[in-house]
Design an enzyme around this catalytic site. Structure first.
Site, mmCIF file in Angstrom:
data_model
loop_
_atom_site.group_PDB
_atom_site.id
_atom_site.type_symbol
_atom_site.label_atom_id
_atom_site.label_comp_id
_atom_site.label_asym_id
_atom_site.label_seq_id
_atom_site.Cartn_x
_atom_site.Cartn_y
_atom_site.Cartn_z
ATOM 1 N N SER A 32 0.846 -0.993 0.175
ATOM 2 C CA SER A 32 0.155 0.245 0.012
ATOM 3 C C SER A 32 0.527 1.328 -0.252
ATOM 4 O O SER A 32 1.060 2.408 -0.897
ATOM 5 C CB SER A 32 -1.178 -0.054 1.282
ATOM 6 O OG SER A 32 -0.108 0.470 2.863
ATOM 7 N N SER A 33 2.108 1.182 0.588
ATOM 8 C CA SER A 33 2.737 1.914 0.264
ATOM 9 C C SER A 33 3.341 2.946 -1.152
ATOM 10 O O SER A 33 3.869 4.227 -1.058
ATOM 11 C CB SER A 33 4.224 2.114 1.021
ATOM 12 O OG SER A 33 4.115 1.627 2.885
ATOM 13 N N GLU A 71 5.439 -6.673 -13.832
ATOM 14 C CA GLU A 71 4.733 -6.105 -14.336
ATOM 15 C C GLU A 71 3.887 -4.714 -13.268
ATOM 16 O O GLU A 71 3.425 -4.918 -13.608
ATOM 17 C CB GLU A 71 3.679 -5.568 -15.666
ATOM 18 C CG GLU A 71 2.340 -6.425 -15.201
ATOM 19 C CD GLU A 71 2.712 -7.623 -15.477
ATOM 20 O OE1 GLU A 71 3.619 -8.584 -14.806
ATOM 21 O OE2 GLU A 71 1.527 -7.887 -14.742
#
Lengths: 357, 204
Positions: B113-114, B137
């Site tokens: 999430s960071s 990717e």
């Protein structure tokens, strides 16, 4: 060289530096070496060249060759170009013999498929050139390059690249004057005074045998397999011993059988106060290695790191019968090379992490 | 009896200790979270580049067509060096970790999430039995280049145990034991030959 060819060379070098200055080096020592070459070149450029004597021109011809050659190897030694994983193994081998801080192993990539070679002078010749640079420009270049050529197409072929250990052996031979001392012992005169075919042949063969044995310390007989492929049944030439004899010599060393030449080399090394030839690998059993499960081998120490190449060769040579048999030939090739590369890089990453945590 | 579904920290540790789940190198135990394992951005990258060919052609691979990899540039870093993600540039990287999944465990990768909050996103599924570093990717939707340190924990993998086992190598595989990112091989799909024949022979 006259003044016009000097100018031509100077301009060509200017072009080379212009291209090379955009290279990014992950290794700060390579960056520093490049910067030093450029600083030296800048000093040469501002000289009054029209007043150069014949001797000045000759000295600068040597310096230009040194600069051109340095750039050639640095260009192909960025992280994107060089076979990084195998070079880290060579650096470890080098540190067994010579203080590593002074040297940088660099590579040049050739379009010729069998073009593996070491390129360089011994310490004495190198010091002569450095003295010229010091005397003329009061400038000292900190590092020396260990220059190894290899085929571009094989840069990720860890099976064939074992030959680089042999090429490093040539550098060690020149640096420690091993063949030169063997020659002196046999003929009772310095090798620079060799005149006959027999003398030249002896000196050249001693160098090849030493490089073979040097490599075998780390990679067992891996390079013999390659040698037997590219030089199968080759008889002795003026420059190289017969392939059969080279393979036999390596086997005798690995089996620790007595052999007059090996004993003489050990004697010379002992007298020089440097390391002795020794088995510096820790054999990995292919049956219990990670490779059989299609995972990198968990390398536990440096001796095992060198042995990964032999593991790769054994895996490849038995690939019709082992776990690789289910894959296509090209897949097998990639699997073996990938597993070797990752075994080495995992060890390197874990080591550097542990040092810095 | 092993439970199905999302694996938790205890399950993951048990699988790693038994050697059924391989993650090498696992530099820190703290990478193993309550329901996921953080994976690190590796040192090898493929970045999209403009070339002489006007477009990427994913139709049947032919002698006359350039391989898809020719639209990508390969670059390496040392661990701890940085890499720049540019807006709209396709980037593939390999995880630092080499993975081998059990035959009954699937992994789903997402950006931590960071990094998601900076605009970096990925979506990759790893099939049971897969072995190799994972080619990730990354889509970057921000408008300012982002510098990321190689070796940083960029993605997380969630692991799900399935009802039965699957055999990864039952069919032909395009990506085996890879340790560097591999460009798409979309134009090597076998059924493209059928589609090519349909187009050539049926609509003239």
């Amino acid at each position: 060289m006259n003044h016009k060819t000097f100018e031509l060379n100077l301009t060509q070098l200017e072009e080379s530096f212009s291209k090379s200055k955009s290279n990014k080096y992950s290794n700060p020592r390579k960056k520093k070496h490049f910067d030093q070459l450029r600083e030296l070149f800048e000093k040469i450029k501002v000289e009054n060249h029209s007043e150069f004597t014949k001797e000045d021109l000759e000295d600068h011809f040597q310096i230009f060759q040194f600069l051109f050659n340095g750039l050639e190897f640095l260009d192909d030694s960025t992280l994107n170009a060089t076979p990084y994983e195998i070079v880290t193994g060579l650096e470890r081998a080098l540190s067994d013999w010579i203080p590593q801080e002074t040297f940088i192993i660099v590579t040049s990539l050739s379009n010729k498929i069998n073009h593996f070679s070491f390129e360089g002078n011994n310490a004495e010749k190198n010091n002569q050139l450095r003295k010229i640079i010091k005397d003329r420009y009061d400038y000292e270049i900190e590092h020396r390059l260990i220059k190894i050529n290899l085929p571009k197409v094989l840069v990720r072929d860890y099976l064939t690249c074992v030959v680089l250990y042999h090429e490093l052996g040539h550098f060690i031979d020149l640096e420690l004057n091993v063949s030169a001392k063997l020659f002196q012992n046999k003929f009772g005169k310095p090798h620079i005074l060799m005149f006959t075919k027999e003398e030249f042949r002896y000196y050249a063969h001693a160098g090849e045998y030493f490089a073979d044995l040097f490599a075998a310390q780390y990679i067992e007989d891996s390079s013999s397999i390659y040698l037997n492929y590219v030089a199968h049944n080759h008889s002795a030439s003026n420059t190289h011993p017969a392939t059969f004899d080279r393979i036999q010599k390596v086997l005798q060393f690995i089996n620790q059988d007595s052999d007059p030449l090996i004993e003489e080399i050990q004697h010379v090394l002992q007298q020089s106060g440097v390391s002795q030839l020794a088995l510096r690998y820790e054999t990995i059993d292919p049956e219990t290695s990670g490779f059989t499960n299609l995972i990198p081998h968990k390398v536990e120490n440096v001796n095992q790191l060198h042995a990964v190449y032999k593991l790769g060769w054994e895996t490849w040579m038995k690939s019709d019968d082992n776990f690789l048999s289910r894959f296509e030939r090209r897949e097998r090739y990639h699997i073996v090379n990938n597993l070797i590369e990752k075994s080495i890089s995992n060890f390197n990453v874990q080591e550097i992490w542990a040092k810095n945590i | 009896m092993d439970h199905k579904g999302l694996l938790t920290k205890g399950d993951l540790k048990t699988l790693i200790e038994s050697g059924d789940l391989v993650i090498e190198p696992l530099l820190q135990d703290s990478q193993i979270g309550e329901i996921s394992i953080d994976l690190r951005i590796g040192t090898d990258f493929l970045t999209s580049q403009l070339g002489r060919d006007p477009y990427l052609d994913t139709s049947m691979d032919g002698e006359q067509k350039p391989p898809l990899k020719s639209f990508f540039n390969e670059t390496r870093r040392n661990i701890g060096e940085s890499f720049l993600f540019h807006p709209s540039q396709v980037v593939l990287f390999s995880t630092l970790e080499y993975i081998k999944l059990p035959k009954n465990v699937i992994a789903i990768l997402s950006t931590r999430s960071s990094y998601s909050r900076l605009g970096l996103s990925t979506s990759t599924i790893i099939q049971p039995g897969y072995c190799g570093c994972i080619s990730v990717e990354v889509n970057y939707s921000g408008n300012t280049p982002i510098k990321v340190v190689t070796g940083a924990r960029l993605v997380q993998a969630r692991f799900y145990r399935l009802e039965g086992e699957t055999e990864y190598f039952n069919g032909p595989r395009k990506y085996i034991c890879q340790v560097r990112p591999i460009a798409s091989k979309a134009n090597e799909d076998k059924d493209l030959a059928v589609l090519d024949r349909i187009a050539r022979d049926n609509f003239e």
